[in-house]
Design a protein around this motif. Structure first.
Motif, PDB file in Angstrom:
ATOM      1  N   ALA A   2      65.893  20.632  46.270  1.00 35.97           N
ATOM      2  CA  ALA A   2      66.090  19.498  47.177  1.00 35.97           C
ATOM      3  C   ALA A   2      66.706  18.366  46.368  1.00 35.97           C
ATOM      4  O   ALA A   2      66.122  17.899  45.379  1.00 35.97           O
ATOM      5  N   ASP A  38      68.208  14.616  46.065  1.00 35.63           N
ATOM      6  CA  ASP A  38      68.237  13.290  46.683  1.00 35.63           C
ATOM      7  C   ASP A  38      69.569  12.610  46.354  1.00 35.63           C
ATOM      8  O   ASP A  38      69.869  12.368  45.174  1.00 35.63           O
ATOM      9  N   VAL A  66      55.943  20.453  46.900  1.00 35.60           N
ATOM     10  CA  VAL A  66      57.070  19.684  46.365  1.00 35.60           C
ATOM     11  C   VAL A  66      56.784  19.313  44.908  1.00 35.60           C
ATOM     12  O   VAL A  66      55.833  18.588  44.605  1.00 35.60           O
ATOM     13  N   ALA A 114      58.386  17.324  42.088  1.00 35.80           N
ATOM     14  CA  ALA A 114      59.461  16.360  41.845  1.00 35.80           C
ATOM     15  C   ALA A 114      59.644  16.179  40.343  1.00 35.80           C
ATOM     16  O   ALA A 114      58.672  16.184  39.582  1.00 35.80           O
ATOM     17  N   LEU A 164      62.328  18.908  43.649  1.00 34.88           N
ATOM     18  CA  LEU A 164      62.966  17.680  44.134  1.00 34.88           C
ATOM     19  C   LEU A 164      63.617  16.960  42.949  1.00 34.88           C
ATOM     20  O   LEU A 164      62.940  16.608  41.974  1.00 34.88           O
TER      21      LEU A 164
END
Ligand code: SAM
Length: 286
Positions: A136, A138, A207, A209, A231
């Motif tokens: 994922a 950003d 998730v 990160a 992430l």
């Protein structure tokens, strides 16, 4: 491609069209695909190279337009791809090297170029299994980084790449080139931060990160129990607080030396291969 060009193309189904003029309207439409706005309007993108196009067709992608250099005429694989293009109602163009260079913006272009429909998956179409890994991203901004990440995600066996917020276009020429064909193999999803966070709850995805201030060494996490979304933060500003706080874990890749951080694509690669270490083996059939 405009409706008019498409209709003109449809009239020529089964017949290779020779084009040598840069001002030909079909060529102008193809060249317009270098602009994001035109790609979005048409829902298409350009991919270069015969092997890559053959792989795409084998993966079930439909080719809208095939463009090849005169020098490639008669080559059996080019003929096969041309036949498949006609079979799916597409257009086949035989062009001069000058035209091919201007389409691809390269001095030594590939002999073959394909125009394909873009494909986007939705979050709910993803059905995360226990061993699934998603990347994922950003607000990824750099086309080369995104292409490299899509290629690496494919190589590591990831199940999809999720683009959160305002990201660079995965279907730009530069990104598609950097994917080396993996653009055809990895589901891509466009999403927003709140949609992503709601999905991971619904889908039971953990998730993980990555953050320069993460307190946990990325090598100490157990990645074997649940589907994982890695992430990754924006190249300049890293992850925003809201996303970092919503993560199940905040991990860091320990560093030495003077560099502040790793390049985003490199950090993603390190994370992907650690997350999937238990699933990757030299005995995997290729
Ligand atoms: N100046 C940014 C910052 O302060 O976060 C640097 C961003 S870095 C170039 C891009 C992304 O790569 C980060 O947001 C993070 O996701 C990942 N990254 C790079 N180096 C990392 C490291 N040593 N540990 C964890 N993540 C890292």
């Amino acid at each position: 491609m405009t409706d008019e060009t498409r209709r003109a193309g449809a009239r020529r189904v089964g017949q290779v069209k020779e084009v040598t003029s840069l001002s030909n309207p079909i060529i102008k439409d193809i060249k317009a695909l270098t602009s994001k706005k035109d790609r979005e309007q048409n829902g298409t993108f350009m991919a270069e190279g015969l092997k890559l196009i053959i792989d795409a067709l084998e993966l079930g992608w439909t080719i809208r337009t095939l463009v090849y250099a005169k020098a490639a005429k008669g080559k059996p694989l080019v003929e096969q791809v041309a036949a498949k293009t006609f079979a799916s109602g597409g257009l086949v163009l035989e062009v001069s090297e000058k035209v091919l260079s201007s389409i691809t913006r390269r001095d030594n272009p590939q002999m073959v170029v394909g125009i394909f429909d873009q494909r986007w998956a939705s979050l709910d179409a993803l059905q995360p299994e226990k061993d699934a890994t998603y990347v994922a991203l950003d607000r990824v901004r750099d086309p080369g980084n995104l292409g490299t990440i899509i290629r690496t995600a494919d190589a590591a066996g990831a199940a999809g790449v999720l683009l959160i917020g305002d990201c660079t276009d995965p279907f730009s020429l530069e990104t598609v080139r950097a994917t080396m064909g993996s653009i055809f193999a990895i589901p891509l999803v466009r999403t927003a931060p709140d949609e992503f966070l709601a999905w991971r709850k619904r889908a039971g995805v953990e998730v993980v990160a990555t953050h320069l201030e993460g307190a946990v060494d990325y090598r100490t996490v157990d990645y074997t129990k649940k589907p994982i979304a890695l992430l990754m933060g924006n190249e300049q500003s890293g992850l925003p607080d809201a996303l970092a706080k919503a993560a199940d874990r905040l991990v860091r890749i320990p560093q030495q030396g003077r560099a502040d951080s790793l390049n985003l694509a490199i950090a993603t690669a390190v994370m992907l291969f650690e997350t999937r270490r238990h699933l990757l083996s030299l005995d995997d059939i290729r």
